[in-house]
Design an enzyme around this catalytic site. Sequence first.
Site, PDB file in Angstrom:
ATOM      1  N   ASP A   1      -2.380  -1.201   1.615  1.00  0.00           N
ATOM      2  CA  ASP A   1      -1.073  -1.407   0.962  1.00  0.00           C
ATOM      3  C   ASP A   1      -0.035  -1.475   2.066  1.00  0.00           C
ATOM      4  O   ASP A   1      -0.293  -1.108   3.214  1.00  0.00           O
ATOM      5  CB  ASP A   1      -0.776  -0.229   0.018  1.00  0.00           C
ATOM      6  CG  ASP A   1       0.605  -0.342  -0.611  1.00  0.00           C
ATOM      7  OD1 ASP A   1       0.995  -1.453  -1.010  1.00  0.00           O
ATOM      8  OD2 ASP A   1       1.332   0.679  -0.684  1.00  0.00           O
ATOM      9  N   SER A   2       1.169  -1.899   1.692  1.00  0.00           N
ATOM     10  CA  SER A   2       2.263  -1.925   2.653  1.00  0.00           C
ATOM     11  C   SER A   2       2.635  -0.513   3.109  1.00  0.00           C
ATOM     12  O   SER A   2       3.252  -0.351   4.153  1.00  0.00           O
ATOM     13  CB  SER A   2       3.482  -2.577   2.005  1.00  0.00           C
ATOM     14  OG  SER A   2       3.789  -1.907   0.795  1.00  0.00           O
TER      15      SER A   2
ATOM     16  N   GLY B   1       7.838  -6.175  -0.090  1.00  0.00           N
ATOM     17  CA  GLY B   1       8.446  -6.800  -1.271  1.00  0.00           C
ATOM     18  C   GLY B   1       9.725  -7.579  -1.016  1.00  0.00           C
ATOM     19  O   GLY B   1      10.197  -8.313  -1.887  1.00  0.00           O
TER      20      GLY B   1
ATOM     21  N   CYS C   1      -1.709  -3.624  -3.328  1.00  0.00           N
ATOM     22  CA  CYS C   1      -0.282  -3.901  -3.190  1.00  0.00           C
ATOM     23  C   CYS C   1      -0.036  -5.162  -4.002  1.00  0.00           C
ATOM     24  O   CYS C   1      -0.706  -6.183  -3.791  1.00  0.00           O
ATOM     25  CB  CYS C   1       0.049  -4.137  -1.719  1.00  0.00           C
ATOM     26  SG  CYS C   1       1.726  -4.718  -1.418  1.00  0.00           S
TER      27      CYS C   1
ATOM     28  N   THR D   1       2.588  -7.114  -4.047  1.00  0.00           N
ATOM     29  CA  THR D   1       3.209  -8.180  -3.261  1.00  0.00           C
ATOM     30  C   THR D   1       2.143  -8.900  -2.423  1.00  0.00           C
ATOM     31  O   THR D   1       2.074 -10.131  -2.418  1.00  0.00           O
ATOM     32  CB  THR D   1       4.295  -7.591  -2.347  1.00  0.00           C
ATOM     33  OG1 THR D   1       5.185  -6.802  -3.147  1.00  0.00           O
ATOM     34  CG2 THR D   1       5.066  -8.668  -1.639  1.00  0.00           C
TER      35      THR D   1
ATOM     36  N   GLU E   1      10.060   6.884  -4.095  1.00  0.00           N
ATOM     37  CA  GLU E   1       9.778   7.555  -2.814  1.00  0.00           C
ATOM     38  C   GLU E   1      10.653   8.790  -2.629  1.00  0.00           C
ATOM     39  O   GLU E   1      10.312   9.720  -1.921  1.00  0.00           O
ATOM     40  CB  GLU E   1       9.951   6.574  -1.647  1.00  0.00           C
ATOM     41  CG  GLU E   1       8.915   5.473  -1.697  1.00  0.00           C
ATOM     42  CD  GLU E   1       8.528   4.914  -0.345  1.00  0.00           C
ATOM     43  OE1 GLU E   1       9.203   5.224   0.650  1.00  0.00           O
ATOM     44  OE2 GLU E   1       7.544   4.148  -0.308  1.00  0.00           O
TER      45      GLU E   1
ATOM     46  N   CYS F   1       3.865  -3.080  -9.632  1.00  0.00           N
ATOM     47  CA  CYS F   1       4.162  -2.556  -8.298  1.00  0.00           C
ATOM     48  C   CYS F   1       3.465  -1.210  -8.192  1.00  0.00           C
ATOM     49  O   CYS F   1       3.445  -0.436  -9.156  1.00  0.00           O
ATOM     50  CB  CYS F   1       5.669  -2.399  -8.111  1.00  0.00           C
ATOM     51  SG  CYS F   1       6.115  -1.587  -6.576  1.00  0.00           S
ATOM     52  N   THR F   2       2.930  -0.951  -7.007  1.00  0.00           N
ATOM     53  CA  THR F   2       2.128   0.273  -6.836  1.00  0.00           C
ATOM     54  C   THR F   2       2.905   1.565  -7.065  1.00  0.00           C
ATOM     55  O   THR F   2       2.310   2.594  -7.351  1.00  0.00           O
ATOM     56  CB  THR F   2       1.589   0.306  -5.393  1.00  0.00           C
ATOM     57  OG1 THR F   2       2.692   0.042  -4.517  1.00  0.00           O
ATOM     58  CG2 THR F   2       0.511  -0.706  -5.189  1.00  0.00           C
ATOM     59  N   HIS F   3       4.222   1.525  -6.900  1.00  0.00           N
ATOM     60  CA  HIS F   3       5.013   2.748  -7.054  1.00  0.00           C
ATOM     61  C   HIS F   3       5.295   3.090  -8.518  1.00  0.00           C
ATOM     62  O   HIS F   3       5.638   4.217  -8.842  1.00  0.00           O
ATOM     63  CB  HIS F   3       6.355   2.614  -6.335  1.00  0.00           C
ATOM     64  CG  HIS F   3       6.266   2.719  -4.846  1.00  0.00           C
ATOM     65  ND1 HIS F   3       5.560   1.821  -4.087  1.00  0.00           N
ATOM     66  CD2 HIS F   3       6.798   3.616  -3.977  1.00  0.00           C
ATOM     67  CE1 HIS F   3       5.659   2.150  -2.816  1.00  0.00           C
ATOM     68  NE2 HIS F   3       6.408   3.234  -2.721  1.00  0.00           N
TER      69      HIS F   3
HETATM   70  N1  DGL Z   1       3.344  -1.943  -2.442  1.00  0.00           N
HETATM   71  C1  DGL Z   1       4.392  -2.840  -2.861  1.00  0.00           C
HETATM   72  C2  DGL Z   1       3.972  -3.568  -4.148  1.00  0.00           C
HETATM   73  O1  DGL Z   1       3.128  -3.105  -4.893  1.00  0.00           O
HETATM   74  C3  DGL Z   1       5.698  -2.110  -3.067  1.00  0.00           C
HETATM   75  C4  DGL Z   1       6.354  -1.666  -1.796  1.00  0.00           C
HETATM   76  C5  DGL Z   1       6.727  -2.825  -0.887  1.00  0.00           C
HETATM   77  O2  DGL Z   1       7.700  -3.562  -1.194  1.00  0.00           O
HETATM   78  O3  DGL Z   1       6.061  -2.997   0.107  1.00  0.00           O
HETATM   79  O4  DGL Z   1       4.476  -4.615  -4.416  1.00  0.00           O
END
Ligand code: DGL
Length: 276
Positions: free
Chosen positions: A12-13, A45, A75, A77, A154, A186-188
């Site tokens: 993931d990012s 993102g 992720c 994105t 976060e 989105c993962t968050h």
């Molecule tokens: N992990 C990213 C997603 O699921 C969110 C955080 C980012 O923008 O890198 O899109």
Amino acid sequence: MQTKELPIGVFDSGIGGLTVVRQIRNILPNEEIFYLGDTARVPYGTKSQETVIRFACEDAQFLLDKGVKAIVVACNTASAWSLPVLERRFGLPICGVIQPGAEAALIASRNKRVGVIGTAATVRSKAYKNAMRDRFEKVQVYAQACPLLVPLAEEGWFTHPVTLKVLEEYLMPLVIEQIDTLILGCTHYPLLKRAIRKVLKQIAPHPIHLVDSAESCAVHVRRRLAELDLLSTSSNIGPIHPFVTDEPVRFFQMARQFLGFPVQTPELVQLKESRG
Ligand code: DGL
């Protein structure tokens, strides 16, 4: 070692992909997992397609060099922009979050009016819309970029009044379109599920089904590994090895909330530049 006993690579990012690891761990507890969070370059993102693809190739190469049996792009994105490139370039099974989320939404939706929330890049890619349209042409998809939600998650403001207010702003346009299903793209966002449910209950005239793309991705990973006869046969709980490209201590401090259980301090690594 037999291929099925090799680890699954997940990237993931940053830290958000741990919500996917959490779901994989729930249904595949015996799998060993190598997790890479590209914390030096998060967020993805807000970046261009070209940049996200380059970063995703470098992330996947790192995991490949570690000897994983499959790669999960945890992720939204990176899945939205880079999946076809990764599938072409790397000769091992690659699972993303978009296709499983899109399929789950189509199954859940009765009126075939589906909302998607995600980063600006995921929304711009139209990846969820295209994945759903490929399967059912008449589906109506309404997407909303929610750039403020990643920092709120976060910050740990899962049910903070500010988060509820921000969610109301983002979700109202989708409710007006009479969606009956909402993809958390989105993962968050799984961390904000309670707040999202609360706000939808207040502003929507009827219940809206939530699709957690982390959950559907884990189910997809299990199915894919089973089809390829790659599921681990071990009876031990598989260890999780985290790697990050920056700030291992911050990752360690935040990981528990995303994962639901503690994880060891990650190893700090440097990625090799992609050859393009
Ligand atoms: N992990 C990213 C997603 O699921 C969110 C955080 C980012 O923008 O890198 O899109």
